[in-house]
Design an enzyme around this catalytic site. Sequence first.
Site, mmCIF file in Angstrom:
data_model
loop_
_atom_site.group_PDB
_atom_site.id
_atom_site.type_symbol
_atom_site.label_atom_id
_atom_site.label_comp_id
_atom_site.label_asym_id
_atom_site.label_seq_id
_atom_site.Cartn_x
_atom_site.Cartn_y
_atom_site.Cartn_z
ATOM 1 N N GLU A 195 10.419 -9.655 -19.806
ATOM 2 C CA GLU A 195 9.909 -8.698 -20.800
ATOM 3 C C GLU A 195 10.949 -8.462 -21.891
ATOM 4 O O GLU A 195 12.135 -8.485 -21.597
ATOM 5 C CB GLU A 195 9.559 -7.373 -20.099
ATOM 6 C CG GLU A 195 8.454 -7.565 -19.084
ATOM 7 C CD GLU A 195 8.128 -6.299 -18.296
ATOM 8 O OE1 GLU A 195 8.655 -5.235 -18.630
ATOM 9 O OE2 GLU A 195 7.345 -6.399 -17.347
ATOM 10 N N ILE B 139 1.033 3.948 -5.182
ATOM 11 C CA ILE B 139 0.149 3.357 -6.194
ATOM 12 C C ILE B 139 -0.994 2.598 -5.524
ATOM 13 O O ILE B 139 -2.161 2.758 -5.903
ATOM 14 C CB ILE B 139 0.949 2.427 -7.129
ATOM 15 C CG1 ILE B 139 1.951 3.252 -7.947
ATOM 16 C CG2 ILE B 139 0.017 1.652 -8.047
ATOM 17 C CD1 ILE B 139 2.967 2.427 -8.715
ATOM 18 N N ARG C 215 5.968 -5.605 -10.552
ATOM 19 C CA ARG C 215 7.059 -6.121 -11.388
ATOM 20 C C ARG C 215 6.765 -7.605 -11.611
ATOM 21 O O ARG C 215 6.218 -8.275 -10.728
ATOM 22 C CB ARG C 215 8.423 -5.973 -10.694
ATOM 23 C CG ARG C 215 8.984 -4.578 -10.692
ATOM 24 C CD ARG C 215 9.512 -4.148 -12.075
ATOM 25 N NE ARG C 215 10.024 -2.778 -12.068
ATOM 26 C CZ ARG C 215 9.284 -1.712 -12.392
ATOM 27 N NH1 ARG C 215 8.010 -1.850 -12.725
ATOM 28 N NH2 ARG C 215 9.830 -0.506 -12.397
ATOM 29 N N ALA D 8 2.069 1.126 -18.015
ATOM 30 C CA ALA D 8 1.175 1.719 -17.014
ATOM 31 C C ALA D 8 1.368 3.219 -16.874
ATOM 32 O O ALA D 8 0.449 3.927 -16.499
ATOM 33 C CB ALA D 8 1.354 1.040 -15.658
ATOM 34 N N SER E 240 1.115 -5.370 3.825
ATOM 35 C CA SER E 240 2.238 -4.456 3.719
ATOM 36 C C SER E 240 3.249 -4.851 4.791
ATOM 37 O O SER E 240 2.912 -5.608 5.705
ATOM 38 C CB SER E 240 1.706 -3.033 3.950
ATOM 39 O OG SER E 240 2.656 -2.087 3.560
ATOM 40 N N ARG E 241 4.469 -4.341 4.683
ATOM 41 C CA ARG E 241 5.442 -4.644 5.743
ATOM 42 C C ARG E 241 4.919 -4.147 7.091
ATOM 43 O O ARG E 241 5.034 -4.815 8.101
ATOM 44 C CB ARG E 241 6.798 -3.979 5.449
ATOM 45 C CG ARG E 241 7.683 -4.766 4.504
ATOM 46 C CD ARG E 241 8.827 -3.897 4.019
ATOM 47 N NE ARG E 241 8.315 -2.697 3.358
ATOM 48 C CZ ARG E 241 9.072 -1.721 2.866
ATOM 49 N NH1 ARG E 241 10.383 -1.792 2.965
ATOM 50 N NH2 ARG E 241 8.522 -0.682 2.276
ATOM 51 N N LEU F 238 0.839 -1.202 0.000
ATOM 52 C CA LEU F 238 0.000 0.000 0.000
ATOM 53 C C LEU F 238 0.877 1.256 0.000
ATOM 54 O O LEU F 238 0.843 2.058 0.921
ATOM 55 C CB LEU F 238 -0.950 -0.020 1.204
ATOM 56 C CG LEU F 238 -2.183 0.882 1.078
ATOM 57 C CD1 LEU F 238 -3.164 0.318 0.058
ATOM 58 C CD2 LEU F 238 -2.886 1.049 2.422
ATOM 59 N N GLY F 239 1.672 1.399 -1.075
ATOM 60 C CA GLY F 239 2.459 2.620 -1.276
ATOM 61 C C GLY F 239 1.633 3.639 -2.042
ATOM 62 O O GLY F 239 0.401 3.597 -2.024
ATOM 63 N N HIS G 207 3.610 -3.454 -20.452
ATOM 64 C CA HIS G 207 4.348 -2.595 -19.505
ATOM 65 C C HIS G 207 4.270 -1.125 -19.899
ATOM 66 O O HIS G 207 5.299 -0.489 -20.163
ATOM 67 C CB HIS G 207 5.807 -3.053 -19.370
ATOM 68 C CG HIS G 207 6.430 -2.572 -18.075
ATOM 69 N ND1 HIS G 207 7.470 -3.221 -17.453
ATOM 70 C CD2 HIS G 207 6.138 -1.513 -17.279
ATOM 71 C CE1 HIS G 207 7.802 -2.573 -16.347
ATOM 72 N NE2 HIS G 207 7.001 -1.531 -16.227
#
Lengths: 329, 329
Positions: free
Chosen positions: B275, B169, B246, B295, B188-189, B166-167, B293
């Site tokens: 990729e 983005i 990623r 976005a 999340s961490r 939950l950063g 890729h």
Amino acid sequence: MAEGQQTSPAPLLREIIVFGPPYMFIKYEKQFSSRYRILRPWESPIPLAQFLETHAQNTQAALITSFVSLSAAVLRNLPALRLILTTSAGVDHIDIIECRRRGIAVVYAAAMFSADVADLAVGLLLDVLRKISAGNRFVKNGDWAKQGDYPLGFKLGGKKVGIVGLGNIGIEVAKRLEAFGCEVSYYSRNRKPSVSYVFYPDISELAAKSDILVVCCALTEQTHHIINRDILLALGKKGVIVNIARGAVIDEKELVHFLQQGDIAGAGLEVFENEPFAPKELFELDNVVLSPHVANFTEESFRDLYELVSENLEAFFANKPLRSLVSEE
Amino acid sequence: MAEGQQTSPAPLLREIIVFGPPYMFIKYEKQFSSRYRILRPWESPIPLAQFLETHAQNTQAALITSFVSLSAAVLRNLPALRLILTTSAGVDHIDIIECRRRGIAVVYAAAMFSADVADLAVGLLLDVLRKISAGNRFVKNGDWAKQGDYPLGFKLGGKKVGIVGLGNIGIEVAKRLEAFGCEVSYYSRNRKPSVSYVFYPDISELAAKSDILVVCCALTEQTHHIINRDILLALGKKGVIVNIARGAVIDEKELVHFLQQGDIAGAGLEVFENEPFAPKELFELDNVVLSPHVANFTEESFRDLYELVSENLEAFFANKPLRSLVSEE
């Protein structure tokens, strides 16, 4: 045979007539057939009026879609009718005044599909701006590995979105697009006091002030071809249009012409003037995303609709109160 | 020749080295070339170390993408370097400790692309659930007119969405999905005190409790293949996964296997382990939407990025303060 016996109709089953038939009915046909005797005019070779005269003189309930017109003339051939259940959110295909006169209750889907339709509107818009369908094809055709970089799309955030028709669906579209950072305004017959979006009483002005038009209004005599050449010109070369209303709200020939000439930037179209035919001229355009009129086609909405219809049928035959009735206003 | 004279570099142009090159650089190459002398190692046949030794001993500024690793070893070959501009939101490809030691400033895109990436995540999710790409193909292939009704999709509203990471983005994805009526929770961490979404410190529990996973975390040693067979099993047959993080955050082989077997319901994938190659086994699956890729590939974000880079270059060579620096923390 054991299974057949379990589901075989009881001898005194109540009767409903189904017109269309609705896709939801096909999906849940087994459930309906186990509880009701079903009249199926679409399976009969004889003309509808004759079918009704022969088979439906005592039928009290009808299940229909928006594609079936229940005019006063058709209703005259259903003298015992007391309940109409339409799978649609609109009721312009039913002679409501005649129903009131005769005391026929009308159950409809009301706002049941609004969220699904709004979701598809946003999905089509994101697809057009961000080239999602075309990107999917680019990868699946193996072009990514061969050709490398893909063209840039356009950002949704910050765009001025004009909503044509701020009813149940339009409101849901607006709510979603606000979360993407869009600036929402609308055209409608009347200003809606319950919202703070900018109101344009002139659709041409809305188009001129908008980057994107999302068409959500009902199809009426007043809205037929309301999106015409002038509105598309006002929207302009960088403009994008999404239509999840009805095909005939847009002058489709003009729209095709504008898209072919690059006189607007893209379109997401869920409805067409001559369904199930979409204009072939659009098939080669990557900036046009086409959808086969499925805005309410979700498992969840079909289950909700089935429950609405079957609960109302049970209530009707048990003389209990109905829900989701077309209001008496 | 008049035009050539207008844009020809002045004799005392300042010098930058470009690695990659970034797509944004290609798009705005003319603007960069008119103001700076550009070193282009990708056009040179000699090995990078030798190129740097020969040409870049006095170069003070470097423009790079996330695909270029600026390790301490590479940095040693750039003894005059004082500024790195990366077009990426992450900086894990740069030896930040070495940069600090040497006093090299690092400018990055920070949250500039978060909204675009979140938009694509939602677009991919809507596409998978509502079959938008497949519907577009259905209409454009002429199948609608021939085959009629299209299969049902799935409703987004009411779904339990688990966000992995939950950063910047992830927050943007959550904000959008709330407007669609989704129930958002996250792994999340650490718990984020600024949000009220349900926090799961165990990703496996998040997967078990979610209908949909949206993967938004950075790729680190800890998150490599964090989505593995166990997580996909926990997500289950009706589960949908979207990855805009990623490729290597997911064990791609396992994911392909699950999708082929119908052991999860669908996927929207913007990133891949190798990729520009996406797994061919997914090319035939309509419930899998693939994106090359892109976005952050919007005209608007590229313009913003160009402005960030060019303003910082101007400021750097004028000894003025820089913006969007990697923090000193």
